[in-house]
Each structure stands twice: as C-alpha cells, then as structure tokens.
Design a protein around this motif. Structure first.
Motif, PDB file in Angstrom:
ATOM      1  N   ALA A  18      34.181 164.539 102.443  1.00  0.00           N
ATOM      2  CA  ALA A  18      35.079 163.392 102.396  1.00  0.00           C
ATOM      3  C   ALA A  18      35.479 162.930 103.797  1.00  0.00           C
ATOM      4  O   ALA A  18      36.098 161.889 103.939  1.00  0.00           O
ATOM      5  CB  ALA A  18      36.332 163.746 101.599  1.00  0.00           C
ATOM      6  N   LEU A  19      35.127 163.699 104.825  1.00  0.00           N
ATOM      7  CA  LEU A  19      35.515 163.360 106.187  1.00  0.00           C
ATOM      8  C   LEU A  19      34.554 162.348 106.795  1.00  0.00           C
ATOM      9  O   LEU A  19      33.401 162.241 106.385  1.00  0.00           O
ATOM     10  CB  LEU A  19      35.537 164.625 107.046  1.00  0.00           C
ATOM     11  CG  LEU A  19      36.458 165.740 106.572  1.00  0.00           C
ATOM     12  CD1 LEU A  19      36.315 166.955 107.469  1.00  0.00           C
ATOM     13  CD2 LEU A  19      37.900 165.275 106.554  1.00  0.00           C
ATOM     14  N   THR A  20      35.044 161.634 107.794  1.00  0.00           N
ATOM     15  CA  THR A  20      34.218 160.680 108.518  1.00  0.00           C
ATOM     16  C   THR A  20      33.173 161.449 109.318  1.00  0.00           C
ATOM     17  O   THR A  20      33.514 162.346 110.081  1.00  0.00           O
ATOM     18  CB  THR A  20      35.086 159.851 109.476  1.00  0.00           C
ATOM     19  OG1 THR A  20      36.165 159.270 108.745  1.00  0.00           O
ATOM     20  CG2 THR A  20      34.280 158.766 110.140  1.00  0.00           C
ATOM     21  N   ASP A  21      31.910 161.104 109.145  1.00  0.00           N
ATOM     22  CA  ASP A  21      30.880 161.822 109.892  1.00  0.00           C
ATOM     23  C   ASP A  21      30.708 161.200 111.280  1.00  0.00           C
ATOM     24  O   ASP A  21      31.235 160.132 111.584  1.00  0.00           O
ATOM     25  CB  ASP A  21      29.563 161.870 109.117  1.00  0.00           C
ATOM     26  CG  ASP A  21      28.897 160.518 108.979  1.00  0.00           C
ATOM     27  OD1 ASP A  21      29.567 159.497 109.189  1.00  0.00           O
ATOM     28  OD2 ASP A  21      27.705 160.481 108.659  1.00  0.00           O
ATOM     29  N   ARG A  22      29.971 161.900 112.108  1.00  0.00           N
ATOM     30  CA  ARG A  22      29.806 161.521 113.516  1.00  0.00           C
ATOM     31  C   ARG A  22      29.172 160.147 113.664  1.00  0.00           C
ATOM     32  O   ARG A  22      29.615 159.323 114.462  1.00  0.00           O
ATOM     33  CB  ARG A  22      28.952 162.594 114.207  1.00  0.00           C
ATOM     34  CG  ARG A  22      28.739 162.381 115.665  1.00  0.00           C
ATOM     35  CD  ARG A  22      27.843 163.495 116.221  1.00  0.00           C
ATOM     36  NE  ARG A  22      27.702 163.391 117.643  1.00  0.00           N
ATOM     37  CZ  ARG A  22      26.877 162.544 118.256  1.00  0.00           C
ATOM     38  NH1 ARG A  22      26.136 161.743 117.540  1.00  0.00           N
ATOM     39  NH2 ARG A  22      26.809 162.515 119.561  1.00  0.00           N
ATOM     40  N   ASP A  23      28.140 159.867 112.907  1.00  0.00           N
ATOM     41  CA  ASP A  23      27.442 158.582 113.013  1.00  0.00           C
ATOM     42  C   ASP A  23      28.346 157.414 112.619  1.00  0.00           C
ATOM     43  O   ASP A  23      28.346 156.369 113.269  1.00  0.00           O
ATOM     44  CB  ASP A  23      26.174 158.587 112.154  1.00  0.00           C
ATOM     45  CG  ASP A  23      25.138 159.575 112.667  1.00  0.00           C
ATOM     46  OD1 ASP A  23      25.142 159.874 113.882  1.00  0.00           O
ATOM     47  OD2 ASP A  23      24.327 160.057 111.847  1.00  0.00           O
ATOM     48  N   ALA A  24      29.120 157.602 111.543  1.00  0.00           N
ATOM     49  CA  ALA A  24      30.035 156.542 111.109  1.00  0.00           C
ATOM     50  C   ALA A  24      31.142 156.323 112.139  1.00  0.00           C
ATOM     51  O   ALA A  24      31.569 155.185 112.367  1.00  0.00           O
ATOM     52  CB  ALA A  24      30.642 156.894 109.761  1.00  0.00           C
TER      53      ALA A  24
END
Length: 122
Positions: A74-80
C-alpha cells in the motif's frame, strides 16, 4: 488534503497491534519513519513541491527492505515517488536536474556500515 488524510489512516493501520509473530513485526521506529515518509509524500504532492517529495524518498531509502511490513504494497513505491518529483519539478530545469541526480544516486544502492551503529543504504 485527501492524500494527507489517507497518509494518516495508513499510519494508524501500521500502529495497530500485530497478530503475527514478534520476529516479523517491524520496529516501532521504522513504522514511524514509514508513516512520516508517506506523510511527506502526500504533502509534497499537495503542494507540488519536489523537494518535499525528495525528502520522503531519502527517508524511505534509509530503511532496509526487510524492515518494511508485509503490507508495504500500500506504500508509495520508488518509481512512483520519482515520477511525482519529476512532475512537480517540470517547470524548473535546475530542480529537475536535482531530481535526476538523486535518482541516479539512489539507484546505485550505496550502503555504509558504521562501526558502532547501523547500516545506512541510500
């Protein structure tokens, strides 16, 4: 404002008591850093501020992958996160250059092990 509320809700989810075994429960300090990085990400996106988003990326980059909870999907990933930083810096070529420099620096995955302390990866 919706993003800030969702980040606060995410923080609340991570602070609920875990039913898993104790060895799989992340350290409370790690959970606080994860929640803070999500809050910074939400604030940076609301304000359209690439520097705040980069601060969120830097805070998350210092965490070990195995320290993240199993619900990290559910966390924001690095690419996003970098896509959001690029979008926020689109009108400022110098700031966009900083975002790209940080992206290149983080992609190298440098880890430093301190003699009497933890290992930091960035």
């Amino acid at each position: 404002m919706k993003k800030l509320i969702s980040a606060a809700a995410l923080c609340a989810v991570f602070t609920l008591p875990a039913t898993a075994q104790e060895d799989t429960v992340p350290n409370p300090a790690v959970l606080e850093q994860i929640a803070l990085s999500e809050q910074l990400m939400a604030i940076g996106q609301d304000r359209n501020d690439a520097l705040i988003i980069l601060a969120a990326i830097k805070l998350r980059a210092n965490l070990q992958e195995d320290a993240l909870p199993q619900s990290a999907d559910a966390l924001t990933d690095r690419d996003a996160a970098f896509a959001a930083a690029r979008a926020a810096a689109a009108n400022d070529p110098a700031l966009l250059g900083i975002v790209e420099d940080v992206n290149a620096l983080n992609s190298r995955g440098t880890c430093v092990k301190y003699l009497y302390g933890p290992t930091y990866c960035y």
